[in-house]
Design a protein around this motif. Structure first.
Motif, PDB file in Angstrom:
ATOM      1  N   LEU A  46      -5.391  -0.948  -1.252  1.00 59.83           N
ATOM      2  CA  LEU A  46      -4.170  -1.064  -0.445  1.00 59.83           C
ATOM      3  C   LEU A  46      -3.646   0.315  -0.079  1.00 59.83           C
ATOM      4  CD1 LEU A  46      -2.383  -4.016  -2.266  1.00 59.83           C
ATOM      5  CD2 LEU A  46      -3.345  -4.025   0.028  1.00 59.83           C
ATOM      6  N   VAL A  47      -3.762   1.251  -1.012  1.00 63.60           N
ATOM      7  CA  VAL A  47      -3.311   2.606  -0.690  1.00 63.60           C
ATOM      8  C   VAL A  47      -4.197   3.199   0.408  1.00 63.60           C
ATOM      9  CG1 VAL A  47      -2.973   4.932  -1.593  1.00 63.60           C
ATOM     10  CG2 VAL A  47      -2.312   2.974  -2.974  1.00 63.60           C
TER      11      VAL A  47
ATOM     12  N   TRP B 122       1.333   3.966  -3.034  1.00 57.17           N
ATOM     13  CA  TRP B 122       0.995   5.359  -2.758  1.00 57.17           C
ATOM     14  C   TRP B 122       2.156   6.281  -3.147  1.00 57.17           C
ATOM     15  CZ3 TRP B 122       0.674   7.610   2.872  1.00 57.17           C
ATOM     16  CH2 TRP B 122       0.228   8.942   2.811  1.00 57.17           C
TER      17      TRP B 122
ATOM     18  N   LEU C 238      -5.541   1.698   2.758  1.00 54.02           N
ATOM     19  CA  LEU C 238      -5.208   1.059   4.036  1.00 54.02           C
ATOM     20  C   LEU C 238      -4.137   1.834   4.805  1.00 54.02           C
ATOM     21  CD1 LEU C 238      -6.139  -1.588   5.376  1.00 54.02           C
ATOM     22  CD2 LEU C 238      -4.298  -2.758   4.206  1.00 54.02           C
ATOM     23  N   VAL C 239      -3.252   2.526   4.102  1.00 53.33           N
ATOM     24  CA  VAL C 239      -2.120   3.165   4.784  1.00 53.33           C
ATOM     25  C   VAL C 239      -2.277   4.682   4.874  1.00 53.33           C
ATOM     26  CG1 VAL C 239      -0.490   1.346   4.225  1.00 53.33           C
ATOM     27  CG2 VAL C 239      -0.772   3.228   2.634  1.00 53.33           C
ATOM     28  N   GLN C 240      -3.476   5.203   4.589  1.00 57.28           N
ATOM     29  CA  GLN C 240      -3.639   6.654   4.651  1.00 57.28           C
ATOM     30  C   GLN C 240      -3.741   7.141   6.090  1.00 57.28           C
ATOM     31  OE1 GLN C 240      -3.350   8.674   1.971  1.00 57.28           O
ATOM     32  NE2 GLN C 240      -2.812   6.696   1.065  1.00 57.28           N
TER      33      GLN C 240
ATOM     34  N   GLY D  91       0.824  -1.199   0.000  1.00 59.16           N
ATOM     35  CA  GLY D  91       0.000   0.000   0.000  1.00 59.16           C
ATOM     36  C   GLY D  91       0.858   1.249   0.000  1.00 59.16           C
TER      37      GLY D  91
END
Lengths: 680, 517
Positions: free
Chosen positions: B286-287, A624, B289-291, A620
């Motif tokens: 998935l992105v 990002w 999930l990590v915000q 993730g």
């Protein structure tokens, strides 16, 4: 109005009133409304069950409302009542109403009681929707609804990080199962053009031998569908691989563990396989998988249960293991036996959990059995209730005379596995018998550690708090913590006096004890007898009369095996915990790495953390920063911005300002494009 | 009803109110905006009540020649447009209410921009003329650009610039394609164009040009990066309308243009759409999930949800398309509500950082309940609108591509993970800051904003028929149009052969018969 409508919707109504009314209506009103609704549901459920036992009831479907109408897909809200549903109705409403009552005492000091009772009733509603489903999609509604209630109740004490983590883990792991369940529903709809369960079951035999494409492979249609649906069952019923959420779910209050994580929700997977048994019968491969997964779980969970010190975790692993038995019973074709064990297990496992809750209540939040001991005289009623539960789960009984509940159901499962004669069946019998030995051992170990021997309370922090007047305002295991720094328990009472639980907690224990003692004897004829069963089930599940006849024909040594392993397990426990308590530490020392392996629960959590959780977070972050920020943005808008910036510097020499240059470029571009398009 | 130009009136009311706002002070502008949006809501409900399900394809038709050959004031709606118009007029008063106190500077201009946007959005869904559609479609960017650029957060200029650049890139290509179409077909009348058969080779290029625009609006991976920035910087109501309605224009474009006008090209590009959608679901989940920023998390989840729409639409079957349309409506409500939930606590603490909150279930129980409901709708729990849409869309996808369905379905696992993780950090646990534990629960105004959405989410989840029924005939027409190019799918089950395949418990077949008696 049909009574089934009341049975299902009264708990929903109660949940809404108690949940939204919350502090406005107060604790007592919320408790009265929810508990009252459940007792009415329960009182209405038993007559339905008895009518099916008498053979005086027909399967019916009560329509409620249209739901989704999309072309071929027609889904209604409807309540199906047949023998299989009737069994689940009494299990769910009986255990639920007793757990509601028990919670009056157990949760008496909790500041958010209306919320707790609202969640319990909401759970019951969702579970009833699940068991009355006439279509796969309504079953899925109940399936996810109980998942939500389970999430809310595991995380009920939401200020504890461990409770939150456990709640999310339960929901997400169940979602992994639902991933399979969903795909199974999609595939079933594609193949049969309907999601109505009776229609699918009727059409299943004609699809035997068909093949279907899936993810680039060509596979047997019925095998694919059954296995996908079974993944859902594995998640909900905590089977090996998707079991990791169940032990952690013990973070929830003990009544929740009894209702959701022992008696009802976790058995939904078994119910699903039985409900869809005519479908599973079309695929031998799928049934073998069900058998192997079931027996592997039965063995795995029993081995882990042997070494746990937290009283609730022992019972949780025991549940996991017993669910394994139910699955391999289904896998060998003995669906009646699977449902029978589900039925008896609901009573004795709820009893064991509520008994454990009573012990925890008495021991001032302490859950570690190493700090128990000698409680037999202090809380005698709880002790006797736990004994009944233990006699039931270990299957004590004398052939042809009398037996406790588990004696009938577990023996029927082992005998069916043997009688099926297949390779998976024979393996299941062998492994199941060994797991039964472990079951007997860990069950008696629990009893001996808790109720016998010397009092070891002095080492417990909770007891120390209690004795030194450091009073907790919060109930029971809200402050419970299974990992203690203290390594060696001290012998002594520390001056603490355990107190027996109030009547609201003892009455459910007494009633469930009756179930644990007599449920097997009273109902074995209807559930598993070759003639009686065929009559009772009436086509609501696939009932194999030949197999049920065959279990009477098995050799005597097969019939005696469960009793033998039960006695051996008891003797090992007695030897190590009563006769010579020091024997155990010698064994632990001798088998150090094996012991650690079991204590660490075969390292499932650690392995999943390494291969799923950490990579998901790392990927993730990678997507990002490296993906969005450093690749897409860099070459996309930022690159364009840079290019425009360069262009600006050039045009700025020709033009007066930004705005004009933008406008000019846009206008020229549009004119050029329009000209090209129109004159081409 | 036939003579009353209700669609024009619905566009005119906010337009006139937008002008009116400019001449008023802050308080007057607020009230005028609220009244105008409520009038439009009432008109929208009239539209719904008078819409004949399964009647003529285009209803409430208006035609006012503007003199030009290619640009005419032609309006009319089918059931799909009706539902999106309802979504817009439903969310608008909520947006005005959400901005009531949180916008302090240049209130008249702000309200004016919102009303202008409402007029343009309604125009998009009502337009029956290609160029008129284009004007509304692109015109809608301007007020949004202003809302982010003037009333946005600290980095608003960068975000609005990124937003504008992305969308402009797509729209220029689409304009060229539109001119080509008008040139070919000799008309810009959308109902005619829907029935017009463009040469397959031309379709490919036209499809790609429209795709460039709609994929950005959707947004689809990898042209989604404008969305998180735009959401983060936009004021709460801007996020609501951006997620609630503007994102639906991409999906609407696919349904209105790409699928019926270029069916051959659409079928040809199914693999492209499915691959991009698969990547979107896994990647953006998935992105998410990590915000660490609440709005960014929800923005990324929007990209994942929109992938269900593209999956469903390009499944070429009823479940897929109806599911996609319900996802559009549901996501409009749910993500709008989630942004409002963020706004509620942002107004109190002025930070979007998840780490600053925690334990809100203690001091804000009402908020915790509603936030939980919308969280569950976002993860597609049955009984909420999210489930009906996503489940149908995935079901439709499965018929075309099992791989596609597998990737789509991973969304329900990952979605649960990031949403519940967010909910934990906001509502559960212990408050991490003193301000967080001192925040008061929802005010009456905030209840008024969130409760109607909650009701709609549950209604659509338990009894979606009133929402599906108006669109049923239109989806049927679309399916007729695309019937000849419908992909066969990769499942292709063969007929069963029960005789050859012995049942698992051969001897038991007899028992089952007995049991059935």
């Amino acid at each position: 109005m049909q009574s089934i409508t009341l049975i299902v919707f009264l708990p929903l109504l109660a949940a809404i009133v108690a949940g939204l009314g919350n502090r406005a209506i107060g604790n007592t009103a919320a408790k009265l409304i929810t508990t009252g609704a459940l007792f009415i549901s329960c009182a209405l459920s038993w007559p339905i069950f008895i009518a099916f036992l008498n053979g005086s009831a027909e399967a019916t479907v009560v329509p409620v409302l249209h739901w989704i109408n999309s072309g071929d897909l027609q889904v209604d809200w409807a309540l199906r009542v047949d023998a299989l549903t009737a069994v689940m109705l009494v299990v769910v409403t009986t255990v639920s109403s007793l757990v509601h009552l028990y919670s009056w005492g157990y949760m008496a000091e909790d500041p958010s009681q209306p919320r707790f009772f609202a969640y319990l009733s909401l759970f019951t509603f969702a579970m009833l929707m699940l068991v009355t489903a006439d279509s796969l999609i309504q079953m899925f509604f109940g399936w996810e609804g109980v998942g939500l209630a389970s999430y809310l109740l595991i995380g009920f004490w939401y200020h504890k990080p461990s409770a939150n983590a456990a709640a999310i883990k339960a929901f997400v792991v169940n979602r992994v199962g639902d991933f399979g369940f969903s795909l199974g529903i999609f595939g079933t709809f594609l193949v049969f053009g309907t999601v109505s369960i009776p229609a699918i079951l009727a059409a299943s035999p004609s699809m035997a031998g068909s093949t279907i494409g899936f993810a680039g492979m060509r596979v047997d249609t019925m095998t694919l569908l059954c296995l996908l649906l079974f993944i859902g069952a594995m998640g909900k019923s905590a089977q090996l691989g998707l079991h990791t959420w169940l032990p952690d779910a013990m973070e929830g209050p003990t009544p929740v563990s009894a209702l959701i994580h022992a008696a009802t929700m976790v058995t939904a997977g078994v119910f699903m396989v039985c409900r869809l048994s005519p479908m599973f019968e079309q695929s031998e491969t799928a049934l073998s998988v069900v058998t192997y997964v079931g027996l592997a779980t039965a063995l795995f969970a029993a081995t882990v249960g042997v070494v746990q010190n937290d009283i609730k975790r022992v019972i949780a692993y025991s549940t996991c293991s017993q669910l394994g038995y139910m699955f391999f019973a289904a896998g060998v074709g003995a669906y009646g036996a699977a449902m029978f064990h589900l039925f008896t297990h609901a009573f004795f496992k709820a009893l064991l959990f509520l008994g454990a809750g009573s012990v925890i209540h008495a021991m001032h939040h302490e859950q570690d059995m190493r700090y128990y001991g000698a409680l037999r005289k202090e809380i005698p009623l709880t002790f006797w209730a736990m004994i009944m539960g233990t006699l039931a789960i270990t299957g004590v009984g004398v052939l042809g005379v009398f037996g406790f509940a588990g004696f009938y159901s577990k023996d029927a499962i082992l005998e069916s596995a043997f009688a099926s004669g297949s390779v998976p069946g024979t393996i299941a019998f062998t492994v199941g018998a060994f797991a039964a030995l472990l079951t007997s051992f860990y069950s008696w170990r629990l009893i001996f550690l808790t109720f016998f021997g010397k009092a070891r309370w002095a080492g417990s922090e909770h007891i120390q708090h209690a004795v030194h007047g450091d009073h907790h305002d919060h109930p029971d295991e809200e402050h419970g913590d299974s990992s203690h720094a203290v390594a060696t328990p001290q012998v002594g009472t520390a001056g603490y006096h355990p107190h027996e639980s109030p009547w609201t907690m003892l009455v459910p224990l007494a009633l469930l004890s009756v179930g644990a003692v007599f449920a097997g004897m009273a109902f074995h004829h209807a559930f598993i007898d070759a003639e009686g069963g065929a009559h009772f089930w009436g086509g609501s599940l696939f009932f194999d009369t030949h197999l049920m006849h065959a279990i009477h024909e098995v050799p005597l040594w097969v019939k005696l095996t469960p009793a033998a392993v039960m006695i051996v397990g008891f003797l090992i426990a007695w030897n190590n915990y009563i006769r010579d308590p020091s024997a155990l530490s010698r064994i632990v020392a001798a088998t150090g790495s094996l012991h650690t392996f079991l204590m660490k629960k075969w390292y499932f959590d650690e392995i999943y953390d390494v291969i799923f959780v950490r990579p998901a977070l790392a990927i993730g972050r990678f997507f990002w920063h490296r993906g969005d920020e450093q690749t897409i943005d860099r070459f996309g808008p930022h690159g364009a911005a840079y290019a425009v910036g360069v262009g600006n510097r050039i045009t700025a020499r020709l033009q007066s300002g930004y705005l004009n240059s933008y406008a000019l470029i846009m206008l020229l571009g549009l004119v050029a494009a329009a000209t090209w398009a129109m004159t081409r | 009803m036939t003579d009353f130009p209700i669609l024009s009136v619905m566009i005119a009311v906010p337009l006139l109110a937008a002008l009116g706002c400019l001449f008023l002070r802050a308080e007057g502008a607020r009230w005028l905006a609220l009244i105008a949006t409520f009038v439009d809501l009432a008109l929208g409900l009239m539209l719904w009540a008078n819409f004949e399900n399964g009647g003529a394809q285009w209803q409430f038709v208006e035609n006012l020649p503007l003199g030009g050959t290619y640009l005419n004031w032609q309006l009319g709606i089918d059931g799909i447009a009706l539902m999106l118009i309802l979504l817009s007029v439903f969310l608008m008063p909520i947006c005005i209410g959400a901005s009531w106190r949180s916008i302090e500077k240049r209130v008249p201009e702000y309200m004016s921009a919102f009303l202008l946007m409402e007029a343009l959005m309604l125009g998009v869904f009502a337009a029956q003329d290609l160029l008129l559609f284009y004007i509304f479609f692109e015109g809608g960017l301007i007020p949004m650009y202003l809302i982010i650029g003037i009333w946005g957060g600290a980095e608003r200029i960068k975000a609005s610039y990124k937003f504008f650049l992305y969308t402009l890139f797509g729209s220029v290509l689409m304009l060229i394609a539109m001119l080509v179409m008008i040139n070919q077909a000799g008309t810009g009348y959308i109902p005619t164009l829907i029935a017009y058969d463009f040469a397959p080779s031309l379709q490919t290029w036209l499809w790609l040009a429209f795709f460039a625009s709609f994929a950005v609006k959707m947004p689809m991976w990898p042209v989604h990066t404008w969305l998180p920035d735009a959401h983060v910087q936009a004021p709460t109501a801007g996020s609501v309308i951006l997620a609630g309605v503007l994102l639906k224009m991409g999906g609407y474009g696919f349904v209105r243009f790409s699928l019926p006008m270029f069916p051959d090209a659409s079928a040809q590009f199914v693999p492209l759409v499915f691959i991009l959608s698969s990547v979107a679901i896994v990647y953006t989940s998935l992105v998410a999930l990590v915000q660490r920023d609440m709005k960014k998390l929800i923005a990324y989840s929007s990209v994942a949800h929109m992938a269900f729409v593209t999956f469903g639409l390009f499944a070429f079957n009823r479940q897929g398309i109806e599911g996609a349309l319900i996802v559009m409506l549901s996501h409009g409500l749910v993500s709008g509500a989630l942004f409002l939930c963020v706004g509620v606590i942002y107004d109190r603490m002025h930070t979007r950082e998840i780490e600053k909150y925690g334990g809100l279930a203690n001091n804000m129980p009402g908020y915790a309940v509603l936030f939980l409901l919308f969280t569950m709708a976002a993860v597609g729990l049955p009984g909420t609108s999210g489930f009906v849409g996503e489940f149908l869309a995935m079901m439709g996808t499965y018929k075309v591509s099992t791989w596609g369905a597998i990737f789509a379905t991973t969304g329900i696992i990952l979605g649960a993970a990031y949403m519940l993780y967010l909910y934990w950090r906001i509502a559960y646990g212990a408050a991490r800051t003193a301000e967080a534990s001192a925040m008061r629960d929802l005010s009456v105004r905030e209840w008024g904003l969130l409760a109607p959405i909650a009701a709609a989410v549950l209604w659509m989840g338990v009894y979606p028929e009133p929402f599906l029924a108006p669109m049923r005939a239109d989806v049927g027409r679309l399916l007729e149009r695309t019937e000849r190019v419908t992909p066969a799918g990769d499942s292709r089950p063969t007929a069963g052969n029960p005789a050859a395949a012995a049942p698992a418990h051969g001897a038991a077949a007899h028992g089952a018969e007995e049991a059935a008696h």
